[in-house]
Design a protein around this motif. Structure first.
Motif, PDB file in Angstrom:
ATOM      1  N   ALA A  70      51.027 -41.584  31.335  1.00 26.36           N
ATOM      2  CA  ALA A  70      51.102 -42.858  31.746  1.00 26.36           C
ATOM      3  C   ALA A  70      52.000 -43.554  31.349  1.00 26.36           C
ATOM      4  N   ALA A  71      52.106 -43.720  30.119  1.00 24.85           N
ATOM      5  CA  ALA A  71      52.978 -44.616  29.379  1.00 24.85           C
ATOM      6  C   ALA A  71      54.593 -44.118  29.038  1.00 24.85           C
ATOM      7  N   MET A  72      54.782 -42.967  29.213  1.00 19.83           N
ATOM      8  CA  MET A  72      55.906 -42.136  28.859  1.00 19.83           C
ATOM      9  C   MET A  72      57.280 -42.844  29.726  1.00 19.83           C
ATOM     10  N   PRO A  73      56.861 -43.079  31.086  1.00 14.82           N
ATOM     11  CA  PRO A  73      58.201 -43.584  31.840  1.00 14.82           C
ATOM     12  C   PRO A  73      58.490 -45.151  31.430  1.00 14.82           C
ATOM     13  N   TRP A  74      57.278 -45.759  30.836  1.00 19.61           N
ATOM     14  CA  TRP A  74      57.597 -47.191  30.394  1.00 19.61           C
ATOM     15  C   TRP A  74      58.198 -47.166  29.214  1.00 19.61           C
ATOM     16  N   ILE A  75      57.864 -46.178  28.383  1.00 20.93           N
ATOM     17  CA  ILE A  75      58.395 -46.234  27.032  1.00 20.93           C
ATOM     18  C   ILE A  75      59.734 -45.762  27.059  1.00 20.93           C
ATOM     19  N   THR A  76      60.144 -45.016  28.002  1.00 24.18           N
ATOM     20  CA  THR A  76      61.511 -44.409  28.014  1.00 24.18           C
ATOM     21  C   THR A  76      62.472 -45.545  28.624  1.00 24.18           C
ATOM     22  N   SER A 128      69.218 -52.428  36.881  1.00 26.11           N
ATOM     23  CA  SER A 128      68.430 -51.287  37.346  1.00 26.11           C
ATOM     24  C   SER A 128      67.206 -50.860  36.947  1.00 26.11           C
ATOM     25  N   SER A 129      66.920 -51.153  35.842  1.00 30.16           N
ATOM     26  CA  SER A 129      65.539 -51.083  35.121  1.00 30.16           C
ATOM     27  C   SER A 129      64.479 -51.996  35.983  1.00 30.16           C
ATOM     28  N   ILE A 130      65.044 -53.007  36.326  1.00 28.76           N
ATOM     29  CA  ILE A 130      64.387 -53.972  37.115  1.00 28.76           C
ATOM     30  C   ILE A 130      63.922 -53.720  38.497  1.00 28.76           C
ATOM     31  N   ALA A 131      64.858 -52.921  39.091  1.00 29.38           N
ATOM     32  CA  ALA A 131      65.120 -52.656  40.501  1.00 29.38           C
ATOM     33  C   ALA A 131      64.038 -51.437  40.614  1.00 29.38           C
ATOM     34  N   ILE A 132      63.899 -50.537  39.844  1.00 26.79           N
ATOM     35  CA  ILE A 132      63.217 -49.258  40.039  1.00 26.79           C
ATOM     36  C   ILE A 132      61.933 -49.299  39.371  1.00 26.79           C
ATOM     37  N   VAL A 133      61.215 -50.576  39.206  1.00 27.38           N
ATOM     38  CA  VAL A 133      59.816 -50.682  38.834  1.00 27.38           C
ATOM     39  C   VAL A 133      59.025 -50.003  39.890  1.00 27.38           C
ATOM     40  N   ARG A 134      58.980 -50.301  41.171  1.00 23.19           N
ATOM     41  CA  ARG A 134      58.028 -49.612  41.891  1.00 23.19           C
ATOM     42  C   ARG A 134      58.092 -48.087  41.827  1.00 23.19           C
ATOM     43  N   ARG A 135      59.395 -47.589  41.876  1.00 21.42           N
ATOM     44  CA  ARG A 135      59.488 -46.160  41.835  1.00 21.42           C
ATOM     45  C   ARG A 135      58.968 -45.604  40.387  1.00 21.42           C
ATOM     46  N   ILE A 136      59.027 -46.293  39.397  1.00 22.06           N
ATOM     47  CA  ILE A 136      58.533 -45.909  38.022  1.00 22.06           C
ATOM     48  C   ILE A 136      56.846 -45.802  38.194  1.00 22.06           C
ATOM     49  N   LEU A 137      56.384 -46.895  39.022  1.00 23.89           N
ATOM     50  CA  LEU A 137      54.805 -46.633  39.174  1.00 23.89           C
ATOM     51  C   LEU A 137      54.619 -45.568  40.077  1.00 23.89           C
ATOM     52  N   ARG A 138      55.303 -45.125  41.138  1.00 25.34           N
ATOM     53  CA  ARG A 138      55.161 -44.083  41.922  1.00 25.34           C
ATOM     54  C   ARG A 138      55.306 -42.752  41.068  1.00 25.34           C
ATOM     55  N   ALA A 139      56.172 -42.546  40.261  1.00 27.27           N
ATOM     56  CA  ALA A 139      56.507 -41.495  39.548  1.00 27.27           C
ATOM     57  C   ALA A 139      55.449 -41.464  38.457  1.00 27.27           C
ATOM     58  N   THR A 140      54.729 -42.341  37.820  1.00 26.71           N
ATOM     59  CA  THR A 140      53.646 -42.374  36.886  1.00 26.71           C
ATOM     60  C   THR A 140      52.599 -41.760  37.470  1.00 26.71           C
ATOM     61  N   SER A 141      52.328 -42.027  38.924  1.00 24.34           N
ATOM     62  CA  SER A 141      51.305 -41.339  39.759  1.00 24.34           C
ATOM     63  C   SER A 141      51.401 -39.793  39.761  1.00 24.34           C
ATOM     64  N   VAL A 142      52.453 -39.499  40.282  1.00 19.70           N
ATOM     65  CA  VAL A 142      53.009 -38.176  40.453  1.00 19.70           C
ATOM     66  C   VAL A 142      52.741 -37.389  39.003  1.00 19.70           C
ATOM     67  N   LEU A 143      53.143 -38.080  38.128  1.00 16.49           N
ATOM     68  CA  LEU A 143      52.952 -37.366  36.719  1.00 16.49           C
ATOM     69  C   LEU A 143      51.759 -37.159  36.307  1.00 16.49           C
ATOM     70  N   LYS A 144      50.641 -38.180  36.743  1.00 17.83           N
ATOM     71  CA  LYS A 144      49.228 -37.975  36.315  1.00 17.83           C
ATOM     72  C   LYS A 144      48.783 -36.770  37.358  1.00 17.83           C
ATOM     73  N   ALA A 145      49.255 -36.811  38.487  1.00 19.75           N
ATOM     74  CA  ALA A 145      48.541 -35.774  39.240  1.00 19.75           C
ATOM     75  C   ALA A 145      49.023 -34.392  38.871  1.00 19.75           C
ATOM     76  N   SER A 146      50.217 -34.341  38.595  1.00 16.49           N
ATOM     77  CA  SER A 146      50.794 -32.900  37.984  1.00 16.49           C
ATOM     78  C   SER A 146      50.070 -32.392  36.848  1.00 16.49           C
ATOM     79  N   ILE A 147      49.988 -33.421  35.663  1.00 14.98           N
ATOM     80  CA  ILE A 147      49.359 -33.199  34.548  1.00 14.98           C
ATOM     81  C   ILE A 147      47.868 -32.564  34.797  1.00 14.98           C
ATOM     82  N   ILE A 148      47.133 -33.276  35.790  1.00 13.33           N
ATOM     83  CA  ILE A 148      45.670 -33.025  35.814  1.00 13.33           C
ATOM     84  C   ILE A 148      45.696 -31.521  36.607  1.00 13.33           C
ATOM     85  N   TYR A 149      46.735 -31.518  37.583  1.00 14.85           N
ATOM     86  CA  TYR A 149      46.525 -30.207  38.130  1.00 14.85           C
ATOM     87  C   TYR A 149      46.887 -28.861  37.100  1.00 14.85           C
TER      88      TYR A 149
END
Length: 358
Positions: free
Chosen positions: A258-264, A329-350
């Motif tokens: 959950a934190a890695m996209p933001w840390i990156t 660019s980092s500011i502009a893709i905040v929403r996409r980062i949130l979506r990517a975090t959800s996808v990563l969570k689902a992938s890890i859980i799966y």
């Protein structure tokens, strides 16, 4: 399948194929000769080449300053110094055919400066009738004028050697002694009292050496020398360290999904801002740590410009633009980062469920 045609082509299933063979023997011979030449040239360069030629000058004998395999005792003498100020002046005149490369120069340990009490001399390497060792010559600050015969002293007063007066102060600029066109009044007075020939005082003396040191070819040579010296850093920072950090990143994304996209994103922006600020420091637009072509301690009132500083300031402007684009660019893709975090969570859980299921 059709048989071969009269020109050697074979047609299979509508596709025409031909028997492959070398059709350009001439080019093959040229390529082999070129390859052999490259091997021979590289071998000659590794065996006979001297990287010091990229940064250090030559003395009047053709020795590279600082080369321990050249003239005896030159290993520690890295600085090129032009002895005859009138030759330097002549090389800077517009219509003159005399080049600075032909001016008399020797290798020294440090750049000489005039004295307020007496006239300082810089003499040629001790040889011939001068019974001094190189070590003694260095310890005497390159001065053995008192040992000269009357004829040799008169020759020196005509700026024909073996000793030459130190009239202008000089500083170490990229391993060459850059003259400062401010003649020492006391040294010039002593020189005139001794009957020395006229020495030209003009900014041309300064500009002639500066033009040589600051030429495009000289700057390119220094860049190539820097790459040669920095290859361990390039190997570590360009190969080993990124590989190690990529493994760390994969491990962290496995446990802190959950934190890695933001840390990156945060680390990337902090890094690019830090690099840009470092450029500003070295370009002299922030703080007092501006890069200087002068090597070693020197008078703070002496300022020498260089192409490298101009290049660095251009790079600073480019880095500022890149930093701005990265942050926006980092500011502009905040929403996409949130979506990517959800996808990563689902992938890890799966993946975890599938591993437990297996």
């Amino acid at each position: 399948m059709s048989g071969p045609s009269s020109d050697g082509f074979i047609q299979m299933g509508g596709t025409i194929r031909h028997k492959r063979k070398c059709r350009d023997i001439t080019f093959l011979v040229i390529f082999i000769a070129f390859s052999i030449g490259m091997v021979v040239n590289s071998s000659f360069g590794f065996n006979q080449g001297n990287p010091l030629r990229l940064t250090h000058g030559l003395d009047y004998k053709g020795n590279v300053c600082g080369d321990k395999f050249a003239y005896s005792g030159l290993g520690e003498l890295e600085l090129r110094y032009w002895q005859n100020p009138n030759q330097v002046y002549q090389s800077g005149l517009k219509d003159s055919q005399f080049k600075l490369a032909n001016a008399r120069s020797i290798c020294l340990l440090d750049c000489p400066i005039p004295s307020d009490d007496s006239l300082v001399w810089v003499c040629d390497y001790p040889e011939g009738d001068i019974s001094l060792s190189m070590t003694d010559w260095i310890n005497r600050k390159y001065d053995y004028f008192e040992f000269l015969t009357p004829e040799m002293r008169n020759s020196s007063l005509q700026l024909q050697g073996p000793c030459y007066p130190v009239i202008f102060p000089s500083v170490n600029v990229y391993w060459s002694c850059q003259f400062i066109a401010r003649a020492s009044n006391m040294s010039l007075k002593h020189w005139q009292q001794m009957g020395g020939v006229n020495i030209y005082e003009d900014i041309v003396i300064d500009k002639s050496i500066h033009k040589s040191i600051n030429s495009r070819s000289a700057v390119l040579k220094r860049y190539m020398a820097d790459i040669g010296k920095a290859w361990p850093v390039l190997v570590v920072c360009g190969g080993i360290l990124p590989l190690f950090l990529s493994v760390v990143w994969l491990v962290m994304i496995r446990h802190f999904v959950a934190a890695m996209p933001w840390i990156t994103v945060v680390l990337f922006n902090v890094l690019i801002i830090s690099v840009t600020m470092f450029y500003y420091l070295k370009a002299g637009w922030m703080g007092n740590d501006v890069i200087s072509p002068i090597i070693g301690e020197h008078d703070p009132y002496i300022d020498v410009s260089g192409r490298e500083l101009t290049h660095l300031r251009v790079a600073t402007v480019v880095m500022t633009f890149i930093m701005s684009v990265a942050i926006l660019s980092s500011i502009a893709i905040v929403r996409r980062i949130l979506r990517a975090t959800s996808v990563l969570k689902a992938s890890i859980i799966y993946d975890t469920i599938m591993l437990n299921f297996d």
